[in-house]
Design a protein around this motif. Structure first.
Motif, PDB file in Angstrom:
ATOM      1  N   TYR A 156     -46.436  15.254 -23.649  1.00 26.35           N
ATOM      2  CA  TYR A 156     -46.122  16.090 -22.834  1.00 26.35           C
ATOM      3  C   TYR A 156     -46.999  16.184 -21.956  1.00 26.35           C
ATOM      4  O   TYR A 156     -46.625  16.188 -20.152  1.00 26.35           O
ATOM      5  CB  TYR A 156     -46.265  17.955 -23.358  1.00 26.35           C
ATOM      6  N   VAL A 157     -47.943  15.948 -21.937  1.00 24.70           N
ATOM      7  CA  VAL A 157     -49.101  15.843 -21.077  1.00 24.70           C
ATOM      8  C   VAL A 157     -48.697  14.658 -20.172  1.00 24.70           C
ATOM      9  O   VAL A 157     -49.443  14.793 -18.711  1.00 24.70           O
ATOM     10  CB  VAL A 157     -51.157  16.330 -21.396  1.00 24.70           C
ATOM     11  N   THR A 158     -48.617  13.424 -20.598  1.00 29.11           N
ATOM     12  CA  THR A 158     -48.698  12.436 -20.218  1.00 29.11           C
ATOM     13  C   THR A 158     -46.961  12.644 -19.352  1.00 29.11           C
ATOM     14  O   THR A 158     -47.444  11.871 -18.069  1.00 29.11           O
ATOM     15  CB  THR A 158     -48.142  11.334 -21.282  1.00 29.11           C
ATOM     16  N   ALA A 159     -46.297  13.138 -19.676  1.00 26.17           N
ATOM     17  CA  ALA A 159     -44.903  13.380 -18.613  1.00 26.17           C
ATOM     18  C   ALA A 159     -45.181  14.826 -17.047  1.00 26.17           C
ATOM     19  O   ALA A 159     -44.793  13.803 -16.161  1.00 26.17           O
ATOM     20  CB  ALA A 159     -43.595  14.611 -19.415  1.00 26.17           C
ATOM     21  N   GLU A 160     -46.454  15.074 -17.894  1.00 28.65           N
ATOM     22  CA  GLU A 160     -46.452  16.167 -16.638  1.00 28.65           C
ATOM     23  C   GLU A 160     -47.497  15.376 -15.487  1.00 28.65           C
ATOM     24  O   GLU A 160     -46.899  15.104 -14.219  1.00 28.65           O
ATOM     25  CB  GLU A 160     -47.429  17.738 -16.869  1.00 28.65           C
ATOM     26  N   LEU A 161     -48.137  14.154 -16.145  1.00 34.05           N
ATOM     27  CA  LEU A 161     -48.974  13.701 -14.897  1.00 34.05           C
ATOM     28  C   LEU A 161     -48.050  12.564 -13.717  1.00 34.05           C
ATOM     29  O   LEU A 161     -48.437  12.201 -13.165  1.00 34.05           O
ATOM     30  CB  LEU A 161     -50.169  12.783 -15.625  1.00 34.05           C
ATOM     31  N   PHE A 162     -46.575  12.598 -15.209  1.00 34.36           N
ATOM     32  CA  PHE A 162     -46.145  10.904 -14.443  1.00 34.36           C
ATOM     33  C   PHE A 162     -45.303  11.604 -13.507  1.00 34.36           C
ATOM     34  O   PHE A 162     -44.877  11.086 -12.425  1.00 34.36           O
ATOM     35  CB  PHE A 162     -45.322  10.334 -15.806  1.00 34.36           C
ATOM     36  N   LEU A 163     -44.792  13.364 -13.610  1.00 30.89           N
ATOM     37  CA  LEU A 163     -44.192  13.836 -12.493  1.00 30.89           C
ATOM     38  C   LEU A 163     -45.023  14.163 -11.620  1.00 30.89           C
ATOM     39  O   LEU A 163     -44.996  14.008 -10.783  1.00 30.89           O
ATOM     40  CB  LEU A 163     -43.543  15.118 -12.814  1.00 30.89           C
ATOM     41  N   LEU A 164     -46.846  14.502 -11.223  1.00 30.76           N
ATOM     42  CA  LEU A 164     -47.315  14.291 -10.730  1.00 30.76           C
ATOM     43  C   LEU A 164     -47.125  13.628  -9.632  1.00 30.76           C
ATOM     44  O   LEU A 164     -47.287  13.609  -8.305  1.00 30.76           O
ATOM     45  CB  LEU A 164     -48.484  14.553 -10.854  1.00 30.76           C
ATOM     46  N   TYR A 165     -47.195  12.282 -10.569  1.00 32.65           N
ATOM     47  CA  TYR A 165     -47.566  10.778  -9.657  1.00 32.65           C
ATOM     48  C   TYR A 165     -46.083  10.337  -9.484  1.00 32.65           C
ATOM     49  O   TYR A 165     -46.013   9.687  -7.723  1.00 32.65           O
ATOM     50  CB  TYR A 165     -47.563   9.498 -10.396  1.00 32.65           C
ATOM     51  N   LEU A 166     -44.957  10.675  -9.637  1.00 38.42           N
ATOM     52  CA  LEU A 166     -44.073  10.218  -8.706  1.00 38.42           C
ATOM     53  C   LEU A 166     -44.225  10.905  -7.583  1.00 38.42           C
ATOM     54  O   LEU A 166     -43.605  10.604  -6.261  1.00 38.42           O
ATOM     55  CB  LEU A 166     -42.905  10.946  -9.704  1.00 38.42           C
ATOM     56  N   ASP A 167     -43.939  12.627  -7.244  1.00 38.77           N
ATOM     57  CA  ASP A 167     -44.018  13.556  -6.505  1.00 38.77           C
ATOM     58  C   ASP A 167     -45.171  12.886  -5.430  1.00 38.77           C
ATOM     59  O   ASP A 167     -45.154  12.843  -3.635  1.00 38.77           O
ATOM     60  CB  ASP A 167     -44.650  14.913  -6.337  1.00 38.77           C
ATOM     61  N   ARG A 168     -46.210  11.929  -5.941  1.00 35.82           N
ATOM     62  CA  ARG A 168     -47.260  11.718  -5.221  1.00 35.82           C
ATOM     63  C   ARG A 168     -46.938  10.402  -3.944  1.00 35.82           C
ATOM     64  O   ARG A 168     -46.646  10.142  -3.156  1.00 35.82           O
ATOM     65  CB  ARG A 168     -48.838  11.213  -5.240  1.00 35.82           C
ATOM     66  N   ILE A 169     -45.799   9.667  -5.299  1.00 37.14           N
ATOM     67  CA  ILE A 169     -45.723   8.533  -4.823  1.00 37.14           C
ATOM     68  C   ILE A 169     -44.301   9.009  -3.675  1.00 37.14           C
ATOM     69  O   ILE A 169     -43.891   7.291  -2.469  1.00 37.14           O
ATOM     70  CB  ILE A 169     -44.980   7.241  -5.501  1.00 37.14           C
ATOM     71  N   GLY A 170     -43.378   9.584  -3.671  1.00 37.68           N
ATOM     72  CA  GLY A 170     -42.496  10.289  -3.493  1.00 37.68           C
ATOM     73  C   GLY A 170     -43.192  10.628  -1.157  1.00 37.68           C
ATOM     74  O   GLY A 170     -42.397  10.768  -0.621  1.00 37.68           O
ATOM     75  N   LYS A 171     -44.493  10.538  -1.249  1.00 31.64           N
ATOM     76  CA  LYS A 171     -44.669  11.280   0.056  1.00 31.64           C
ATOM     77  C   LYS A 171     -46.077  10.312   0.582  1.00 31.64           C
ATOM     78  O   LYS A 171     -46.362  10.142   1.562  1.00 31.64           O
ATOM     79  CB  LYS A 171     -45.428  12.413  -0.283  1.00 31.64           C
ATOM     80  N   LEU A 172     -45.805   9.015  -0.595  1.00 29.19           N
ATOM     81  CA  LEU A 172     -46.375   7.870   0.662  1.00 29.19           C
ATOM     82  C   LEU A 172     -45.513   6.823   1.553  1.00 29.19           C
ATOM     83  O   LEU A 172     -44.137   7.304   1.578  1.00 29.19           O
ATOM     84  CB  LEU A 172     -46.742   6.506  -0.589  1.00 29.19           C
ATOM     85  N   PRO A 173     -46.175   6.872   2.939  1.00 27.58           N
ATOM     86  CA  PRO A 173     -45.493   6.577   3.983  1.00 27.58           C
ATOM     87  C   PRO A 173     -44.516   4.934   3.531  1.00 27.58           C
ATOM     88  O   PRO A 173     -45.139   4.542   3.003  1.00 27.58           O
ATOM     89  CB  PRO A 173     -46.452   6.113   4.673  1.00 27.58           C
ATOM     90  N   GLU A 174     -43.074   4.569   4.408  1.00 22.16           N
ATOM     91  CA  GLU A 174     -42.632   2.992   3.855  1.00 22.16           C
ATOM     92  C   GLU A 174     -43.575   2.087   3.632  1.00 22.16           C
ATOM     93  O   GLU A 174     -43.061   1.425   2.843  1.00 22.16           O
ATOM     94  CB  GLU A 174     -41.625   3.329   4.567  1.00 22.16           C
ATOM     95  N   LYS A 175     -44.478   2.225   4.458  1.00 25.65           N
ATOM     96  CA  LYS A 175     -44.966   1.065   4.910  1.00 25.65           C
ATOM     97  C   LYS A 175     -45.462   0.887   3.791  1.00 25.65           C
ATOM     98  O   LYS A 175     -45.558  -0.763   3.344  1.00 25.65           O
ATOM     99  CB  LYS A 175     -45.689   0.691   6.020  1.00 25.65           C
ATOM    100  N   VAL A 176     -46.517   1.734   3.158  1.00 25.58           N
ATOM    101  CA  VAL A 176     -47.626   1.045   2.010  1.00 25.58           C
ATOM    102  C   VAL A 176     -46.637   1.363   0.858  1.00 25.58           C
ATOM    103  O   VAL A 176     -46.886   0.136  -0.706  1.00 25.58           O
ATOM    104  CB  VAL A 176     -48.412   3.115   1.631  1.00 25.58           C
ATOM    105  N   LEU A 177     -45.277   2.137   0.449  1.00 20.06           N
ATOM    106  CA  LEU A 177     -44.713   1.726  -0.696  1.00 20.06           C
ATOM    107  C   LEU A 177     -44.657   0.791  -1.205  1.00 20.06           C
ATOM    108  O   LEU A 177     -43.918  -0.257  -2.005  1.00 20.06           O
ATOM    109  CB  LEU A 177     -43.749   3.134  -0.389  1.00 20.06           C
ATOM    110  N   ASN A 178     -43.573  -0.211   0.299  1.00 17.55           N
ATOM    111  CA  ASN A 178     -43.382  -1.718  -0.050  1.00 17.55           C
ATOM    112  C   ASN A 178     -44.830  -2.519  -0.091  1.00 17.55           C
ATOM    113  O   ASN A 178     -44.223  -3.807  -0.966  1.00 17.55           O
ATOM    114  CB  ASN A 178     -42.494  -2.127   1.598  1.00 17.55           C
ATOM    115  N   GLN A 179     -45.471  -2.224   0.462  1.00 17.12           N
ATOM    116  CA  GLN A 179     -46.316  -2.886   0.187  1.00 17.12           C
ATOM    117  C   GLN A 179     -46.934  -2.975  -1.080  1.00 17.12           C
ATOM    118  O   GLN A 179     -47.122  -3.998  -2.603  1.00 17.12           O
ATOM    119  CB  GLN A 179     -48.273  -2.957   0.989  1.00 17.12           C
TER     120      GLN A 179
END
Length: 928
Positions: A156-179
């Motif tokens: 459960y705590v791994t799932a919560e962490l995963f959701l947090l990281y997904l949210d933060r990835i989504g906020k990264l600029p497109e340039k950084v995401l592609n790199q």
């Protein structure tokens, strides 16, 4: 992103399904459309006993799983959950490998979909994290994790962490995401698929957040303006000399501070020393609040006199504490703005140009790819560009050495100049009232004629008891195998080929081409150099093993005597000469290649030239160190350090000055107008003599002040001296360690854990820890041991504080610098008085020097050094005014020897009792 993720965690009977280990608990958490939609968990009957250590880890016992279903009974449900999903786990290869075996045995198909490892994900999304253990990440994010090592809670705590990281990835600029997505092709899990999918869903980065900026294809956090030195209105500042004025400042600041007369006394002494241009040694007992004790007068003096005060520490931890806690507190108290800055050595900062160039290179190994991903995310957050902010793997640190900021003489593009972290740090340093740095940089500045730090005449040396040893390291030299191997290996095979082929045309156009080309066969030269390097260090290890054959320890520190061991010394010297000659050839070849590379197109050659310049600098530094080691003569002591269990990575040859008093005095204290040196441990038996002699300071020209701790030690501390432990030399070592282990177990039970045990020998620590663990008598306690259970000092300390019942075994660095206030630590055991071994190379040389001038080595060096270390250890127990605790010293020399009084007179007055172990245990049990 409409994807299904199933987060899985398992508890098992062991680590290897191939060897018959089985699952005892399965848990899964289903995530769809960014939300948790389903949870499933089940205990599993493994049809075998659960090992004791697994019971201890998970809390699951045979009785818990006896009536649980077999895995084949839940296999269908597991397969249906995983169908069409991403398989997500913390350390995914372990869980997936185990589950695949169980699914196949149950007649189900193996999982064949994409997998995500949240350890990898956390490493690049949280590059500054201290630890990537699940419990540590959960604590960092403020997530509840009440049952670590039980599958349902972990999943459960791994799932919560995963959701947090997904949210933060989504906020990264497109340039950084592609790199990131491109680099993720080199990772172990399928994060590249996830990152590409998120990148595809992003709109073009026209709306880059105001906090970020793109420079030459790299996304950076926008930098603050360089601080400007405000000279207006400074002269009217009047330092608050009276107690009433200081109390008024504290009240007006709304800071929750208790008035401390000792702290006020320290403030006045620091200010007077600066005003009068005199040096000062201030011993400030625990609880004085020495950081604010020097920061406030330093700020007033710097502001009023339009100058800067340098604050130097020994450890990174104290630098962080000053920046994050103490200086913000100071800013709330003083009625004027305080400009502070931190400056470290140049190599601590990233070179953005080198990093950008490295992103163009392909064929990264795993560690390099992951390090690049960490740095890409980190650059969107950092304002300092300081390596110490990052948690890099050992392979990542190798990569850092290729992108660190160096004085290489290469042109830097105008775009990078504006965002160069090191230049910005230097500008801030030049305009700061308070400049925070470290002892090593202060010492480097002496030899660089002030080229490292901006000009200064006033300084505070916190953790000042380390300054003499830091000077010894600075004026000495160390040649170690790992450093040499890294320097030579800096030039990887791929990079060599790339350099060679890109430079080939330019090489052919050079004069005397026939002579140059053979020099450019760096592969062959590197290989030959490594052969000579290995032979040199092999001889060093052989020397140490023969000379240290009487020691039961595998960790050896063996002094080199040129006169007594003439043949061995000459053999080592000849091997060093051959090694150095190879390094010279390697340097010449790389230099020739640099000439060729400079003839290429500047855009194509800048990264290659930078790599070569860095390589040349490392090789030259290594050659210089080898030469210095063998030419350092009178006044220096030489020794070899190694661990025979892993000699390649642990072998070093050290040459250090026996005394640095003259150098420190002439080059530092005689040059600066006022230096305040402070620490909790500067006096021995109420005298500063030992510290003054080591620093080369004339007592006539220094103010001396010892401020006792405000804590009531007599009321809150009981010190017990064991009277019935046999002398260490009177019984076999195994018997002595068995006695120690038994007493630790008994005292731990009496104190209910919260126990710190300090050793002077790592081998004794290891054997005692193993005996205590094997006994099983402290199975309900977390046993944490330095150098065994893994992690840095701060990480081990945090682990210790997490458990209600814990024992921490430490040596060397654990005698000081760890802070465990309140009930986190209630009992301290000192196994042996911390004398340095008489045959330890530096100690022996120091004692010989004292003897030669007619002194008394024991009373002038061995005893005071041990007393200061004992004071540091003593200081671990009481960290606040309400702390209570017991100290047990197993070494009866403290109560029986003539010199024991020097130890007891150097600590605050406490209740002391000499007793046998039975009485000690009864007293501790009653009191705590």
């Amino acid at each position: 992103m409409a994807k299904k993720f199933v987060v899985v965690d398992l508890e098992t009977t062991g680590n290897s399904p191939k060897k018959g280990d089985r699952i005892i608990q399965f848990a899964a958490v289903v995530i769809e459309n960014g939300k948790i939609t389903e949870e499933f968990s089940s205990l599993v009957n493994p049809l075998q006993p659960i090992p004791a250590f697994i019971e201890e880890l998970t809390g699951l016992r045979d009785s818990d799983v006896r009536d649980a279903p077999l895995f084949q009974e839940i296999a269908g449900k597991v397969s249906s959950l995983l169908k069409g999903a991403y398989f997500v786990a913390h350390n995914v290869l372990f869980d997936l490998g185990f589950l695949q075996e169980e699914l196949l045995m149950a007649g189900e198909e193996a999982f064949s979909g994409p997998v995500i490892d949240t350890v990898e994900l956390a490493r690049f999304m949280e590059p500054e994290a201290d630890s990537y253990k699940l419990a540590d990440l959960a604590e960092k994010e403020g997530l509840s994790h009440d049952r670590p090592h039980q599958a349902d809670s972990d999943a459960y705590v791994t799932a919560e962490l995963f959701l947090l990281y997904l949210d933060r990835i989504g906020k990264l600029p497109e340039k950084v995401l592609n790199q990131l997505a491109s680099l993720a092709n080199g990772l172990k899990s399928d994060l590249n698929l996830l990152l590409h999918a998120i990148a595809l869903g992003k709109t073009p980065e026209a709306n880059l957040p105001d906090t970020l900026v793109t420079v030459n294809g790299i996304v950076l956090k926008k930098q603050f303006e360089t601080i400007i030195f405000d000279k207006d209105g400074a002269n009217h500042l009047i330092y608050p000399f009276s107690v009433e004025e200081k109390l008024g400042l504290i009240r007006n600041s709304a800071a929750s501070l208790e008035p401390r007369t000792g702290q006020f006394e320290m403030m006045d002494e620091v200010f007077h020393s600066f005003e009068n241009g005199t040096h000062a040694l201030i011993e400030a007992g625990t609880g004085i609040g020495k950081s604010l004790g020097y920061l406030l007068p330093a700020a007033y003096f710097a502001k009023a006199n339009q100058t800067r005060v340098v604050i130097s520490t020994h450890t990174i931890q104290l630098q962080q504490q000053l920046l994050e806690k103490e200086i913000p507190l100071l800013e709330r108290i003083v009625p004027f703005p305080v400009k502070s800055a931190l400056l470290k050595g140049r190599n601590n900062y990233i070179s953005l140009g080198k990093f950008a160039k490295s992103l163009e290179e392909e064929n990264d190994n795993y560690d390099t790819a992951l390090a690049k991903m960490q740095i890409l995310v980190w650059l969107t957050r950092t304002v300092h560009g300081d390596k110490d902010e990052l948690n890099l793997s050992s392979g990542g640190l190798l990569y850092w050495n290729t992108i660190r900021n160096e004085k290489d003489g290469l042109p830097v593009s105008i775009a990078w100049q504006e965002y160069d972290f090191y230049n910005r740090a230097r500008k801030n340093a030049a305009n700061a009232d308070l400049l925070i740095t470290n002892h090593a940089l202060i010492l480097s500045d002496l030899e660089a004629d002030g080229a490292v730090l901006p000009e200064y005449n006033y300084a505070v040396l916190d953790e000042g008891h380390h300054f003499e040893k830091a000077a010894g390291m600075h004026f000495g030299v160390r040649v170690d195998y790992l450093g040499a191997r890294l320097a030579i290996g800096h030039f990887g095979l791929f990079e060599q080929k790339q350099l060679f082929y890109k430079a080939e045309k330019a090489i052919r156009a050079l004069p005397l081409r026939e002579k140059v080309i053979p020099q450019l066969k760096l592969n062959e030269l590197v290989a030959g150099t490594i052969v000579e390097m290995d032979e040199f260090f092999r001889l060093a290890v052989s020397y140490a093993a023969r000379r240290g054959n009487k020691s039961p320890s595998k960790r050896l520190k063996v002094r080199i005597s040129e006169s007594r061991n003439r043949n061995e010394w000459e053999a080592l010297k000849n091997a060093a000469s051959r090694f150095s000659f190879c390094l010279k050839d390697l340097h010449s070849a790389a230099n020739a290649m640099l000439s060729a590379v400079k003839g290429l197109n500047p855009k194509e050659s800048s990264g290659l030239a930078g790599s070569l310049v860095a390589f040349l600098a490392e090789i030259e530094a290594l050659r210089t160190s080898i030469g210095s080691f063998f030419t350092s003569g009178h006044g220096f002591v030489k020794w070899i350090e190694t661990d025979l269990r892993a000699s390649q990575n642990t072998t070093g040859l050290i040459s250090a000055p026996v005394s640095v008093a003259n150098e420190i005095s002439d080059e530092f204290f005689m040059v600066k107008k006022s230096v305040v040196l402070t620490s909790a441990t500067l006096t021995v038996n109420n005298s500063f003599r030992f510290s003054l002699d080591g620093l080369g300071i004339d007592p006539s020209y220094v103010n001396l002040l010892s401020i006792p701790s405000p804590f009531d030690y007599r009321e809150n501390v009981k010190l017990f001296i064991s009277t019935d432990l046999p002398e260490i030399n009177s019984v076999p070592q195994g018997e002595y360690i068995a006695e120690i282990a038994g007493r630790i177990i008994s005292i731990c039970d009496a104190a209910r854990g919260r126990l710190l045990v300090l050793f002077t020998s790592h081998d004794m620590l290891k054997k005692t820890y193993e005996l205590v663990k094997e006994s099983g008598l402290l199975s309900e306690y977390a046993l944490i041991a330095q150098g065994i259970t893994g992690g840095s000092r701060s990480r081990l300390t945090r682990s210790f504080q997490k458990y209600e019942k814990a024992v921490l075994f430490g040596t060397n660095s654990f005698w000081e610098g760890i802070d465990i206030p309140g009930e986190g630590l209630s009992c301290l055991i000192v196994v042996r008085l911390p004398f340095s071994p008489p045959d330890e190379p530096f100690t022996k040389a120091k004692c010989e020097l004292i003897e030669q001038r007619g002194g008394r080595p024991f009373s002038e060096y061995s005893l005071p050094e041990a007393v200061l270390r004992f004071k540091q250890g003593f200081g671990r127990l009481i960290r606040t005014g309400t702390d209570r605790g017991a100290i047990v010293v197993f070494d009866k020399r403290l109560g029986e020897s003539s010199y024991g009084k020097a130890f007891l007179d150097s600590i605050p007055p406490v209740s002391i009792k000499k007793a046998g172990i039975v009485e000690v245990i009864d007293e501790i049990e009653r009191w705590l």
